[in-house]
Design an enzyme around this catalytic site. Structure first.
Site, PDB file in Angstrom:
ATOM      1  N   SER A 281      36.540  29.536  34.832  1.00  0.00           N
ATOM      2  CA  SER A 281      37.114  30.627  34.094  1.00  0.00           C
ATOM      3  C   SER A 281      38.574  30.171  33.388  1.00  0.00           C
ATOM      4  CB  SER A 281      37.165  31.814  34.455  1.00  0.00           C
ATOM      5  OG  SER A 281      35.776  32.308  34.670  1.00  0.00           O
TER       6      SER A 281
ATOM      7  N   HIS B 166      28.203  30.534  35.211  1.00  0.00           N
ATOM      8  CA  HIS B 166      27.904  31.851  35.755  1.00  0.00           C
ATOM      9  C   HIS B 166      26.707  32.333  35.081  1.00  0.00           C
ATOM     10  CE1 HIS B 166      32.388  32.740  35.831  1.00  0.00           C
ATOM     11  NE2 HIS B 166      32.143  32.651  37.006  1.00  0.00           N
TER      12      HIS B 166
ATOM     13  N   ARG C 168      30.202  25.061  43.299  1.00  0.00           N
ATOM     14  CA  ARG C 168      30.474  24.164  42.564  1.00  0.00           C
ATOM     15  C   ARG C 168      30.663  22.601  43.291  1.00  0.00           C
ATOM     16  NH1 ARG C 168      34.631  27.296  38.987  1.00  0.00           N
ATOM     17  NH2 ARG C 168      35.350  27.547  41.092  1.00  0.00           N
TER      18      ARG C 168
ATOM     19  N   LYS D 219      45.099  42.062  39.897  1.00  0.00           N
ATOM     20  CA  LYS D 219      44.951  40.658  39.408  1.00  0.00           C
ATOM     21  C   LYS D 219      45.358  40.798  37.853  1.00  0.00           C
ATOM     22  CE  LYS D 219      42.001  37.445  41.943  1.00  0.00           C
ATOM     23  NZ  LYS D 219      40.844  37.016  41.547  1.00  0.00           N
TER      24      LYS D 219
HETATM   25  O1  PNS Z   1      34.863  35.015  40.661  1.00  0.00           O
HETATM   26  P1  PNS Z   1      35.865  35.356  42.043  1.00  0.00           P
HETATM   27  O2  PNS Z   1      37.196  35.916  41.658  1.00  0.00           O
HETATM   28  O3  PNS Z   1      35.813  34.359  42.773  1.00  0.00           O
HETATM   29  O4  PNS Z   1      35.046  36.818  42.719  1.00  0.00           O
HETATM   30  C1  PNS Z   1      35.608  37.079  43.885  1.00  0.00           C
HETATM   31  C2  PNS Z   1      34.916  38.518  44.423  1.00  0.00           C
HETATM   32  C3  PNS Z   1      34.941  39.172  43.416  1.00  0.00           C
HETATM   33  C4  PNS Z   1      33.626  38.097  44.867  1.00  0.00           C
HETATM   34  C5  PNS Z   1      35.942  38.795  45.763  1.00  0.00           C
HETATM   35  O5  PNS Z   1      37.267  39.038  45.251  1.00  0.00           O
HETATM   36  C6  PNS Z   1      35.318  40.484  46.105  1.00  0.00           C
HETATM   37  O6  PNS Z   1      34.258  40.568  46.472  1.00  0.00           O
HETATM   38  N1  PNS Z   1      36.307  41.222  46.057  1.00  0.00           N
HETATM   39  C7  PNS Z   1      36.149  42.443  46.383  1.00  0.00           C
HETATM   40  C8  PNS Z   1      37.071  43.073  47.593  1.00  0.00           C
HETATM   41  C9  PNS Z   1      36.414  42.788  49.106  1.00  0.00           C
HETATM   42  O7  PNS Z   1      35.271  42.986  49.323  1.00  0.00           O
HETATM   43  N2  PNS Z   1      37.377  42.016  49.586  1.00  0.00           N
HETATM   44  C10 PNS Z   1      36.803  41.622  51.069  1.00  0.00           C
HETATM   45  C11 PNS Z   1      35.837  40.155  50.994  1.00  0.00           C
HETATM   46  S1  PNS Z   1      36.616  38.884  50.742  1.00  0.00           S
END
Ligand code: PNS
Length: 159
Positions: free
Chosen positions: A127, A16, A89, A40
Site C-alpha cells: 500500500s 490483498h 510476500r 496512525k
Molecule cells: O496491514 P497491516 O498494517 O500490516 O495490519 C496490521 C494489523 C491490523 C493486523 C495489526 O496491526 C493488528 O492486528 N492491530 C490490532 C492491535 C493488536 O491486536 N495488536 C497486538 C497484536 S500485534
C-alpha cells in the site's frame, strides 16, 4: 469455520484481493477486519477503506467487511473466529508477522495465524508503494482495483 483477514488496507491492493479470493475457498466465511488506525496517519479514513473494500469484493460470496479498533484477538472472538489470515510476500515480512502471530497466540491460545504466500506478480506490491507511485505521477492501474485508482485521484486532487 470463520476466518478473519485483518489489515490496514490503506488502500487495498490487488495483492490483498488475491488473498481474499483464495482465503474464501478455504473457509466457510471470511470477515475482512479493517483496523481503525487511530494513532496512525492513514491516507484514507476507516469509512473510505471499508467502502473501497466493499466495492472491490462486492461480487465475492461469503465475504464481509467490518472495521475494528482495539485488539485483533477481541475482534476475532466477537466474530466467533480463531483463524487469522495474513499474506506473506517475502522474507522481509517474516519478522513482523512472526512477532504478531506469537503475540496473538499469547493473548488467545486457540488462535491460529494462517499465512498465504503471495502470488509472484504481487510480491512487490505494498500500500505504501502504491501511494508513493501515485503521488509521484506513476500509473498504479496494474497494482490496485479501478475503484482505488479513482479514490486516489480524488484524494490527491483535493490536496
Ligand atoms: O496491514 P497491516 O498494517 O500490516 O495490519 C496490521 C494489523 C491490523 C493486523 C495489526 O496491526 C493488528 O492486528 N492491530 C490490532 C492491535 C493488536 O491486536 N495488536 C497486538 C497484536 S500485534
Amino acid at each position: 469455520m470463520i476466518a478473519v483477514y485483518p489489515g490496514s488496507f490503506d488502500p487495498l491492493t490487488k495483492g490483498h484481493l488475491d488473498i481474499v479470493k483464495r482465503a474464501v475457498t478455504l473457509f466457510d466465511r471470511l470477515v475482512i477486519g479493517v483496523l481503525d488506525n487511530a494513532g496512525k496517519n492513514t491516507l484514507f479514513s476507516l469509512e473510505e477503506r471499508i467502502a473501497l473494500l466493499r466495492e472491490a469484493v462486492g461480487g465475492v460470496q461469503h465475504v464481509e467487511v467490518k472495521g475494528f479498533d482495539g485488539l485483533l484477538v477481541d475482534f476475532m472472538k466477537s466474530n466467533s473466529s480463531r483463524i487469522a489470515i495474513r499474506g506473506m510476500r517475502a522474507v522481509s515480512d517474516f519478522d513482523y508477522e512472526f512477532q504478531m502471530a506469537l503475540t496473538n497466540k499469547g493473548l488467545y491460545s486457540e488462535m491460529e495465524t494462517v499465512f498465504l504466500v503471495s502470488r509472484g506478480e504481487f510480491t512487490f506490491i505494498s500500500s505504501s508503494l502504491v501511494k508513493e507511485i501515485f503521488r509521484l505521477g506513476g500509473n498504479v492501474g496494474e497494482l490496485v482495483p479501478d475503484c482505488v485508482v479513482r479514490a486516489l485521484s480524488g484524494k490527491f486532487r483535493n490536496r
